[in-house]
Design a protein around this motif. Structure first.
Motif, mmCIF file in Angstrom:
data_model
loop_
_atom_site.group_PDB
_atom_site.id
_atom_site.type_symbol
_atom_site.label_atom_id
_atom_site.label_comp_id
_atom_site.label_asym_id
_atom_site.label_seq_id
_atom_site.Cartn_x
_atom_site.Cartn_y
_atom_site.Cartn_z
ATOM 1 N N ILE A 130 0.836 -1.198 0.000
ATOM 2 C CA ILE A 130 0.000 0.000 0.000
ATOM 3 C C ILE A 130 0.870 1.248 0.000
ATOM 4 O O ILE A 130 0.634 2.197 -0.761
ATOM 5 C CB ILE A 130 -0.942 -0.008 1.223
ATOM 6 N N SER A 131 1.912 1.234 0.830
ATOM 7 C CA SER A 131 2.806 2.383 0.909
ATOM 8 C C SER A 131 3.520 2.624 -0.407
ATOM 9 O O SER A 131 3.682 3.770 -0.845
ATOM 10 C CB SER A 131 3.841 2.164 2.020
ATOM 11 N N GLY A 132 3.949 1.547 -1.067
ATOM 12 C CA GLY A 132 4.638 1.693 -2.345
ATOM 13 C C GLY A 132 3.757 2.296 -3.410
ATOM 14 O O GLY A 132 4.166 3.215 -4.141
ATOM 15 N N VAL A 133 2.521 1.825 -3.515
ATOM 16 C CA VAL A 133 1.586 2.371 -4.507
ATOM 17 C C VAL A 133 1.264 3.827 -4.190
ATOM 18 O O VAL A 133 1.205 4.685 -5.079
ATOM 19 C CB VAL A 133 0.297 1.523 -4.555
ATOM 20 N N PHE A 134 1.056 4.103 -2.914
ATOM 21 C CA PHE A 134 0.723 5.467 -2.483
ATOM 22 C C PHE A 134 1.804 6.464 -2.905
ATOM 23 O O PHE A 134 1.527 7.469 -3.561
ATOM 24 C CB PHE A 134 0.551 5.470 -0.967
ATOM 25 N N TYR A 135 3.051 6.178 -2.561
ATOM 26 C CA TYR A 135 4.116 7.120 -2.887
ATOM 27 C C TYR A 135 4.377 7.192 -4.390
ATOM 28 O O TYR A 135 4.622 8.266 -4.938
ATOM 29 C CB TYR A 135 5.396 6.770 -2.131
ATOM 30 N N GLN A 136 4.327 6.049 -5.057
ATOM 31 C CA GLN A 136 4.577 6.067 -6.486
ATOM 32 C C GLN A 136 3.552 6.921 -7.222
ATOM 33 O O GLN A 136 3.892 7.716 -8.108
ATOM 34 C CB GLN A 136 4.559 4.640 -7.039
ATOM 35 N N SER A 137 2.283 6.784 -6.857
ATOM 36 C CA SER A 137 1.240 7.548 -7.548
ATOM 37 C C SER A 137 1.274 9.018 -7.148
ATOM 38 O O SER A 137 1.183 9.912 -8.004
ATOM 39 C CB SER A 137 -0.136 6.949 -7.261
ATOM 40 N N MET A 138 1.423 9.312 -5.861
ATOM 41 C CA MET A 138 1.384 10.702 -5.412
ATOM 42 C C MET A 138 2.588 11.496 -5.919
ATOM 43 O O MET A 138 2.444 12.601 -6.460
ATOM 44 C CB MET A 138 1.319 10.772 -3.892
ATOM 45 N N ILE A 139 3.794 10.933 -5.754
ATOM 46 C CA ILE A 139 4.988 11.640 -6.200
ATOM 47 C C ILE A 139 5.043 11.681 -7.723
ATOM 48 O O ILE A 139 5.467 12.678 -8.313
ATOM 49 C CB ILE A 139 6.259 10.981 -5.634
ATOM 50 N N GLY A 140 4.593 10.602 -8.369
ATOM 51 C CA GLY A 140 4.611 10.576 -9.833
ATOM 52 C C GLY A 140 3.757 11.659 -10.453
ATOM 53 O O GLY A 140 4.125 12.252 -11.468
ATOM 54 N N GLU A 141 2.617 11.941 -9.827
ATOM 55 C CA GLU A 141 1.715 12.954 -10.373
ATOM 56 C C GLU A 141 1.955 14.342 -9.778
ATOM 57 O O GLU A 141 1.432 15.334 -10.298
ATOM 58 C CB GLU A 141 0.269 12.523 -10.127
ATOM 59 N N LEU A 166 3.762 7.157 6.513
ATOM 60 C CA LEU A 166 2.402 7.668 6.649
ATOM 61 C C LEU A 166 1.382 6.548 6.782
ATOM 62 O O LEU A 166 0.531 6.568 7.673
ATOM 63 C CB LEU A 166 2.044 8.563 5.467
ATOM 64 N N ALA A 167 1.447 5.561 5.885
ATOM 65 C CA ALA A 167 0.482 4.464 5.961
ATOM 66 C C ALA A 167 0.586 3.755 7.301
ATOM 67 O O ALA A 167 -0.428 3.376 7.902
ATOM 68 C CB ALA A 167 0.709 3.483 4.807
ATOM 69 N N GLY A 168 1.811 3.574 7.791
ATOM 70 C CA GLY A 168 1.992 2.939 9.084
ATOM 71 C C GLY A 168 1.400 3.760 10.206
ATOM 72 O O GLY A 168 0.820 3.213 11.151
ATOM 73 N N ALA A 169 1.523 5.081 10.120
ATOM 74 C CA ALA A 169 0.966 5.947 11.162
ATOM 75 C C ALA A 169 -0.558 5.877 11.181
ATOM 76 O O ALA A 169 -1.178 5.838 12.240
ATOM 77 C CB ALA A 169 1.428 7.382 10.943
ATOM 78 N N ALA A 226 -4.629 3.949 -2.886
ATOM 79 C CA ALA A 226 -3.656 2.855 -2.833
ATOM 80 C C ALA A 226 -4.230 1.643 -2.104
ATOM 81 O O ALA A 226 -3.988 0.494 -2.494
ATOM 82 C CB ALA A 226 -2.385 3.336 -2.135
ATOM 83 N N VAL A 227 -4.984 1.879 -1.032
ATOM 84 C CA VAL A 227 -5.631 0.771 -0.317
ATOM 85 C C VAL A 227 -6.562 0.015 -1.264
ATOM 86 O O VAL A 227 -6.551 -1.224 -1.317
ATOM 87 C CB VAL A 227 -6.408 1.293 0.905
ATOM 88 N N LYS A 228 -7.357 0.742 -2.036
ATOM 89 C CA LYS A 228 -8.279 0.100 -2.980
ATOM 90 C C LYS A 228 -7.527 -0.671 -4.051
ATOM 91 O O LYS A 228 -7.916 -1.776 -4.439
ATOM 92 C CB LYS A 228 -9.172 1.163 -3.618
ATOM 93 N N GLN A 229 -6.444 -0.081 -4.558
ATOM 94 C CA GLN A 229 -5.703 -0.744 -5.632
ATOM 95 C C GLN A 229 -5.064 -2.044 -5.154
ATOM 96 O O GLN A 229 -5.077 -3.051 -5.855
ATOM 97 C CB GLN A 229 -4.630 0.195 -6.172
ATOM 98 N N VAL A 236 -16.245 -0.527 3.520
ATOM 99 C CA VAL A 236 -14.854 -0.576 3.967
ATOM 100 C C VAL A 236 -14.140 0.717 3.615
ATOM 101 O O VAL A 236 -13.413 1.303 4.435
ATOM 102 C CB VAL A 236 -14.122 -1.787 3.343
ATOM 103 N N ALA A 237 -14.346 1.194 2.394
ATOM 104 C CA ALA A 237 -13.725 2.456 1.981
ATOM 105 C C ALA A 237 -14.182 3.605 2.870
ATOM 106 O O ALA A 237 -13.383 4.453 3.278
ATOM 107 C CB ALA A 237 -14.056 2.744 0.517
ATOM 108 N N ALA A 238 -15.472 3.624 3.196
ATOM 109 C CA ALA A 238 -16.005 4.704 4.038
ATOM 110 C C ALA A 238 -15.424 4.646 5.445
ATOM 111 O O ALA A 238 -15.122 5.685 6.048
ATOM 112 C CB ALA A 238 -17.528 4.612 4.095
ATOM 113 N N ALA A 239 -15.234 3.434 5.983
ATOM 114 C CA ALA A 239 -14.686 3.297 7.336
ATOM 115 C C ALA A 239 -13.246 3.784 7.392
ATOM 116 O O ALA A 239 -12.856 4.500 8.322
ATOM 117 C CB ALA A 239 -14.782 1.838 7.784
ATOM 118 N N TRP A 240 -12.430 3.419 6.400
ATOM 119 C CA TRP A 240 -11.037 3.868 6.395
ATOM 120 C C TRP A 240 -10.932 5.361 6.096
ATOM 121 O O TRP A 240 -10.029 6.039 6.606
ATOM 122 C CB TRP A 240 -10.207 3.045 5.419
ATOM 123 N N ASP A 241 -11.853 5.880 5.302
ATOM 124 C CA ASP A 241 -11.896 7.326 5.078
ATOM 125 C C ASP A 241 -12.180 8.052 6.397
ATOM 126 O O ASP A 241 -11.583 9.099 6.693
ATOM 127 C CB ASP A 241 -12.968 7.661 4.042
#
Length: 395
Positions: A24-35, A57-60, A105-108, A118-123
């Motif tokens: 999750i962390s890898g996808v998150f950073y790759q997408s956010m920093i990439g864009e 961040l994901a760990g926190a 990233a969680v969804k992906q 589930v998405a609403a709870a994590w949001d």
């Protein structure tokens, strides 16, 4: 607190999120920093290259979710992150973007397992966390007198002092002529280093002297291959200016007069120097023991300063361990380098730790065996290393 509808969903899915945290962390950073490549300026590129940064961040967020479920206080986690965010100039608008990429990233990674509930709870978890951080950061900014979008001040390098073989101190005075901000012993500042041809990089450095009202001092150890430490050592000279944040950080001396135990390794001695100087000025009768581990005597920074400051106290002990007495093949983490059986540990001591994470973990475990509870052990972690695994695999 979590809503009644979200709590059981988070309880059921937290172990799965924990098991997939790295992905999750890898996808998150790759997408956010990439864009949004401009965000590279906020993060250590070396930490990103080694993968350390991605888990922070994901760990926190996962750790925060676990604490919500178990009703544990989350103020310590919020305080530490809020202090770091203020030192980086993080603003509320950035939370919306970060939340979008993190939940995406969680969804992906988890795919069809992330149903709308589930998405609403994590949001909900994310925005509970974000709201606490935004509120605390607003108060910290106000207390520091920071407003607008630019949290930086320019400081002139008044002196550059070789402290050890690979460590240099920079004595800084405000370029604008306004007073130096007061700060608590143990706090740090961020240096915004404008690297030639490589943009801006941000690094935190502890203030290595007590608040004097006239100058700030940071003490920087050269990191092998480190872009910012190398720039500061090799390029920045007396008379140059640096952009510096206001002081922040929560490894600060708590009120009281109980015996003080300062334990450090490497350049982790810097906040200890500030704390010790403050105590020598304000509580000279307080009992203090300073314990330090380093690679060798010639790489031991601030040794003379600590000794001179300790001499001003009525009761001061100093104990030092060096790596040269240990097998050369041992990893350079200082782990286990301090023999706590040889350290006088008062049962009511307040303990402050700073150094590599494995070192602090080993010392903390040893202090527990000596009867020191967690609420008397205070520590600082720089970079993106986690003090311990951020989320349990089961709840």
């Amino acid at each position: 607190m979590l809503s009644a509808s979200s709590a059981p969903i988070i309880e059921a899915t937290l172990p799965v999120v924990g098991d997939h945290l790295e992905a999750i962390s890898g996808v998150f950073y790759q997408s956010m920093i990439g864009e949004n490549p401009e965000l590279l300026n906020l993060f250590s590129r070396s930490a990103q290259a080694t993968g350390e940064q991605r888990s922070a961040l994901a760990g926190a967020v996962a750790a925060y979710a676990g604490r919500l479920l178990h009703g544990e206080p989350e103020s310590h986690l919020v305080e530490r992150i809020a202090q770091r965010h203020c030192a980086l100039g993080i603003r509320p608008a950035q939370y919306t973007m970060v939340g979008r990429y993190l939940l995406g990233a969680v969804k992906q990674v988890l795919g069809d397992a992330v149903t709308p509930p589930v998405a609403a709870a994590w949001d909900e978890v994310y925005w509970l966390f974000a709201a606490q951080l935004i509120g605390r950061e607003a108060r910290l900014y106000a207390e520091a007198g920071v407003d607008g979008s630019d949290p930086w001040r320019r400081y002139t390098v008044a002196n550059k002092i070789l402290e050890a073989q690979d460590t240099v101190s920079f004595v800084l005075t405000p370029a604008d002529g306004r007073p130096v901000p007061a700060f608590a012993p143990g706090q740090y500042v961020t240096v915004a280093a404008d690297l030639p041809g490589d943009g801006t990089q941000l690094r935190q450095y502890s203030l290595s002297q007590a608040s004097t009202g006239g100058t700030l001092r940071i003490t920087v150890r050269r990191v092998p291959g480190g872009a910012v430490s190398g720039y500061l050592h090799d390029t920045v000279a007396v008379g140059d200016t640096l952009r510096i944040s206001q002081p922040f950080g929560d490894l600060t001396l708590r009120p009281g007069d109980d015996p003080l135990l300062l334990i450090s390794a490497g350049v982790g001695i810097t906040p200890m120097a500030s704390i010790l100087e403050h105590v020598a000025r304000t509580q000279p009768a307080r009992e203090v023991t300073a314990v330090h581990a380093d690679r060798s005597p010639d790489r031991h920074p601030l040794r003379v300063d600590m000794s001179a400051t300790g001499a001003r106290l009525r009761s001061f002990r100093s104990l030092v361990w060096y790596q040269q007495a240990l097998p050369a093949a041992e990893p350079d983490t200082y782990a286990g380098r301090v023999d706590l059986d040889r350290v006088p540990v008062h049962p009511d001591a307040d303990v402050y730790l700073c150094g590599p994470v494995p070192f602090m973990q080993g010392v903390r475990a040893g202090l527990h065996l000596r009867g020191i509870p967690d609420d008397r052990i205070h520590y600082e972690v720089f970079g993106s290393e986690q003090w311990r695994r951020p989320v349990p695999v089961a709840v």
